[in-house]
Design a protein around this motif. Structure first.
Motif, PDB file in Angstrom:
ATOM      1  N   UNK A   1       1.269  -1.398  -0.113  1.00 39.29           N
ATOM      2  CA  UNK A   1      -0.315   0.182   0.346  1.00 39.29           C
ATOM      3  C   UNK A   1       0.278   1.170  -0.015  1.00 39.29           C
ATOM      4  N   UNK A   2       1.984   0.997   1.089  1.00 36.99           N
ATOM      5  CA  UNK A   2       3.094   2.331   0.923  1.00 36.99           C
ATOM      6  C   UNK A   2       3.605   2.702  -0.349  1.00 36.99           C
ATOM      7  N   UNK A   3       4.074   2.059  -1.466  1.00 35.92           N
ATOM      8  CA  UNK A   3       4.389   1.886  -2.547  1.00 35.92           C
ATOM      9  C   UNK A   3       3.295   2.120  -3.429  1.00 35.92           C
ATOM     10  N   UNK A   4       2.536   1.828  -3.687  1.00 31.26           N
ATOM     11  CA  UNK A   4       1.220   1.869  -4.737  1.00 31.26           C
ATOM     12  C   UNK A   4       1.557   4.227  -4.116  1.00 31.26           C
ATOM     13  N   UNK A   5       1.420   4.054  -3.099  1.00 27.59           N
ATOM     14  CA  UNK A   5       1.190   5.798  -2.626  1.00 27.59           C
ATOM     15  C   UNK A   5       2.379   6.590  -3.584  1.00 27.59           C
ATOM     16  N   UNK A   6       3.248   5.624  -3.206  1.00 28.99           N
ATOM     17  CA  UNK A   6       4.500   6.663  -3.479  1.00 28.99           C
ATOM     18  C   UNK A   6       4.517   6.935  -4.877  1.00 28.99           C
ATOM     19  N   UNK A   7       4.291   5.617  -5.692  1.00 30.86           N
ATOM     20  CA  UNK A   7       4.376   5.386  -6.813  1.00 30.86           C
ATOM     21  C   UNK A   7       2.978   6.600  -7.554  1.00 30.86           C
ATOM     22  N   UNK A   8       2.080   6.643  -6.780  1.00 31.81           N
ATOM     23  CA  UNK A   8       1.592   8.026  -7.718  1.00 31.81           C
ATOM     24  C   UNK A   8       1.448   9.423  -7.283  1.00 31.81           C
ATOM     25  N   UNK A   9       2.040   8.919  -6.094  1.00 32.52           N
ATOM     26  CA  UNK A   9       2.652  10.734  -5.718  1.00 32.52           C
ATOM     27  C   UNK A   9       3.487  11.417  -6.815  1.00 32.52           C
ATOM     28  N   UNK A  10       4.827   9.844  -6.708  1.00 33.59           N
ATOM     29  CA  UNK A  10       5.592  10.351  -7.853  1.00 33.59           C
ATOM     30  C   UNK A  10       5.006  10.813  -9.119  1.00 33.59           C
ATOM     31  N   UNK A  11       3.748  10.061  -9.662  1.00 26.05           N
ATOM     32  CA  UNK A  11       3.721  10.375 -10.756  1.00 26.05           C
ATOM     33  C   UNK A  11       3.565  11.706 -11.029  1.00 26.05           C
ATOM     34  N   UNK A  12       2.858  12.075  -9.746  1.00 28.42           N
ATOM     35  CA  UNK A  12       1.468  12.844 -10.221  1.00 28.42           C
ATOM     36  C   UNK A  12       1.974  14.542  -9.770  1.00 28.42           C
ATOM     37  N   UNK A  13       3.755  14.504  -8.990  1.00 29.72           N
ATOM     38  CA  UNK A  13       3.659  15.292  -8.808  1.00 29.72           C
ATOM     39  C   UNK A  13       4.738  15.654  -9.566  1.00 29.72           C
TER      40      UNK A  13
ATOM     41  N   UNK B   1      -0.296  17.284  -6.446  1.00 27.02           N
ATOM     42  CA  UNK B   1      -0.693  16.006  -6.802  1.00 27.02           C
ATOM     43  C   UNK B   1      -0.816  15.385  -5.313  1.00 27.02           C
ATOM     44  N   UNK B   2      -0.279  16.149  -4.551  1.00 25.43           N
ATOM     45  CA  UNK B   2      -0.552  15.489  -3.019  1.00 25.43           C
ATOM     46  C   UNK B   2      -2.112  15.112  -2.537  1.00 25.43           C
ATOM     47  N   UNK B   3      -2.856  15.913  -2.864  1.00 30.46           N
ATOM     48  CA  UNK B   3      -4.350  15.792  -2.530  1.00 30.46           C
ATOM     49  C   UNK B   3      -5.048  14.577  -3.293  1.00 30.46           C
ATOM     50  N   UNK B   4      -4.168  15.099  -4.841  1.00 31.50           N
ATOM     51  CA  UNK B   4      -5.232  14.070  -5.611  1.00 31.50           C
ATOM     52  C   UNK B   4      -4.248  12.480  -5.458  1.00 31.50           C
ATOM     53  N   UNK B   5      -3.417  12.536  -5.331  1.00 37.46           N
ATOM     54  CA  UNK B   5      -2.474  10.987  -4.564  1.00 37.46           C
ATOM     55  C   UNK B   5      -3.473  10.407  -3.964  1.00 37.46           C
ATOM     56  N   UNK B   6      -3.565  11.612  -2.791  1.00 40.60           N
ATOM     57  CA  UNK B   6      -4.449  10.930  -1.503  1.00 40.60           C
ATOM     58  C   UNK B   6      -5.399  10.695  -2.073  1.00 40.60           C
ATOM     59  N   UNK B   7      -5.968  10.906  -2.757  1.00 43.45           N
ATOM     60  CA  UNK B   7      -7.641  10.427  -2.967  1.00 43.45           C
ATOM     61  C   UNK B   7      -7.851   9.438  -4.381  1.00 43.45           C
ATOM     62  N   UNK B   8      -6.362   9.341  -5.062  1.00 46.28           N
ATOM     63  CA  UNK B   8      -6.284   7.776  -5.354  1.00 46.28           C
ATOM     64  C   UNK B   8      -6.347   6.429  -4.707  1.00 46.28           C
TER      65      UNK B   8
END
Length: 535
Positions: free
Chosen positions: A501-513, A521-528
């Protein structure tokens, strides 16, 4: 081409102990005593239920006669070798060679007149066979209508014709399904529900090549009507055929629900090849491959141990064989009315059971959850299909029945089968057990214990434990013992599960950031991420 007609022209057999006084005296026989010196003919004997039935028949009485097993002729496959391999299964280990020699293969085709037997074999069988167990069927919900008719309906007609030729028929037992009346609502009784179509007309249609020219799915749906599939449709037709053909003969119909592994006999948790019915889902679940089910949390999943179905079948053979009956007796072998198990409880029990008894290896932490509609479909494609496309899943982890399929192909096959099964998991089917429990009450105390099929006594958590260990032991050839190594292996994946789960968040945040910057990028990453966790 054989023409199917009503078989009044076939002389009804003389029924062993047909005299009413003899029948009344036979009621005092135990189940085992009834089977002593009887010769039995079985269709479907090489399947999961059929294999357990053969073992149970051998166990009824030391002096049981010959058990003839109908097997299809296959090129380069000796039928004796097929039966020999079947008898090498662990459930037959307690029997000596002389006992196992009572199991005799007879080669034939279920849908052919007299099964295609040669005259000398047919004469031998008609003179010797006393009891028929008909369990052969195509159980695929997606079977073409013509195939389903030929196997499930015409095949039943052939066994009926055979029964009427026997010199001494003691009992005929047909293994149907509780789902044959799934087009009905409310409490389904232990009676045969009239079919919309005449079974004889359906069999004639199956033999008419012109009827299947440009035969479409739409046409199929028009014929099966409110039945969910060709399986339940043809099973209902077969029951109607029995009512028409078997009046006055010692016949019975047993209707099991979802058959799982064995509760107790011949051993705890025997699951065979675990490819039949819902057992295939359990095999994929414990390896972390199947992680979701579709259905209402409050819906009852009506499961029944395999040995309860066999016990019911043996008891019904004894029951109709020791009484004079006018029409075939029908009983349900189900659990929902006396010991209901909801899908929500079933999922929780499976998750708890696999944690107690993890397998030697798995793709990901085994865990299942109920989902419906778009949520189910999205999860399946994101977390079943997509990983199967990206990663290679070793064949030793995939269920054995699919050795030549890729992980992706296996997922697609599973999804097709799961959707076909969803119909039965999304509705509350209720099955009367009044007649089944009444018949069971006629057994003596010893037989009530040995041939129990009252699921009131089933502890579902203990039962799933037994089935899960059985899948490990008999299907995946793993140890039945859960060791400290298994628990450490589980804990490792428990950590990896949450780390994922942590890695998924890191990957999503990295792309959106990188695309949108930190503020967006941070709030959208959290929502996803929250959505994926919820999914």
């Amino acid at each position: 081409m054989a023409v199917i007609t009503r078989s009044e022209n076939i002389e009804k057999p003389s029924v062993e102990s047909n005299d009413k006084l003899d029948k009344q005296n036979n009621v005092t026989l135990s189940v085992g005593e009834f089977f002593a010196f009887k010769n039995v003919f079985i269709t479907g004997g090489t399947g999961f239920l059929g294999t357990v039935l053969i073992e149970a028949l051998l166990d009824t009485h030391p002096d049981i006669g010959i058990i003839y097993v109908l097997v299809r002729g296959k090129r380069k496959v000796d039928p004796n070798d097929r039966i020999s391999r079947l008898l090498q299964k662990p459930i037959f280990q307690k029997y000596n060679e002389s006992t196992l020699q009572k199991v005799v293969p007879v080669v034939g085709e279920l849908s052919e007149p007299n099964f295609g037997f040669k005259d000398d074999l047919l004469q031998e069988l008609t003179e010797k066979v006393n009891i028929i167990y008909h369990s052969a069927a195509t159980i695929k919900f997606s079977s073409p209508l013509r195939t389903a008719i030929r196997t499930n309906l015409t095949g039943t007609m052939r066994t009926i014709e055979f029964a009427k030729q026997l010199k001494n028929l003691s009992a005929y037992v047909y293994c149907s399904t509780a789902f044959c009346n799934s087009n009905n609502r409310g409490l389904i009784m232990e009676d045969v529900y009239k079919s919309q179509y005449d079974p004889y007309e359906m069999m004639k249609m199956a033999d008419d090549d012109t009827a299947w020219t440009n035969f479409t799915d739409v046409k199929c749906k028009e014929i099966i009507g409110d039945h969910p599939n060709t399986y339940t449709f043809t099973k209902n037709l077969a029951e109607n055929l029995m009512i028409s053909e078997m009046s006055g003969l010692p016949a019975a119909i047993v209707r099991p629900s979802i058959v799982y592994g064995t509760w107790e006999h011949p051993m705890e948790g025997w699951v065979g090849n675990a490819n039949s019915g819902h057992l295939g889902y359990l095999a994929g679940f414990i390896k972390g491959i199947f992680r979701t089910m579709c259905g209402k949390a409050s819906s009852v999943i009506d499961i029944i141990p395999c040995d309860y179905v066999i016990n019911a079948s043996l008891v019904m053979g004894w029951y109709v064989g020791t009484r004079t009956i006018s029409v075939p007796e029908v009983i349900h072998c189900t659990s929902g009315e006396v010991n209901p198990l909801t899908l929500s409880e079933f999922s929780d029990i499976m998750n708890a059971s696999v944690k107690r008894h993890p397998p030697d290896n798995f793709v990901w932490k085994p865990k299942t959850k109920l989902r419906n509609g778009w949520r189910y479909n999205l999860f399946f494609y994101l977390f079943h299909i997509l990983p199967a496309m990206v990663f290679h899943i070793p064949e030793k982890i995939l269920p054995i029945g699919m050795p030549h399929h890729t992980a992706l192909e296996y997922m697609r096959v599973f999804n097709k089968g799961a959707k076909a099964f969803d119909y039965f998991l999304d509705k509350d089917f209720r099955y009367s057990l009044k007649k089944a429990l009444k018949i069971m009450s006629t057994l003596n105390e010893k037989d009530k214990k040995r041939y129990n099929f009252d699921s009131t006594v089933c502890d579902w958590s203990a039962f799933i434990d037994r089935c899960l260990i059985g899948v490990r032991r008999f299907y995946f050839r793993e140890s039945a013992v859960t060791t400290s190594w298994h628990r450490r292996y589980w804990m490792t994946f428990e950590i990896l599960y949450y780390l994922g789960y942590a890695l998924i968040f890191a990957a999503i945040f990295g792309i959106l950031n990188a695309l949108l910057g930190l503020n967006a990028g941070l709030p959208i990453a959290i929502l996803i991420w929250v959505f994926l966790v919820w999914l």
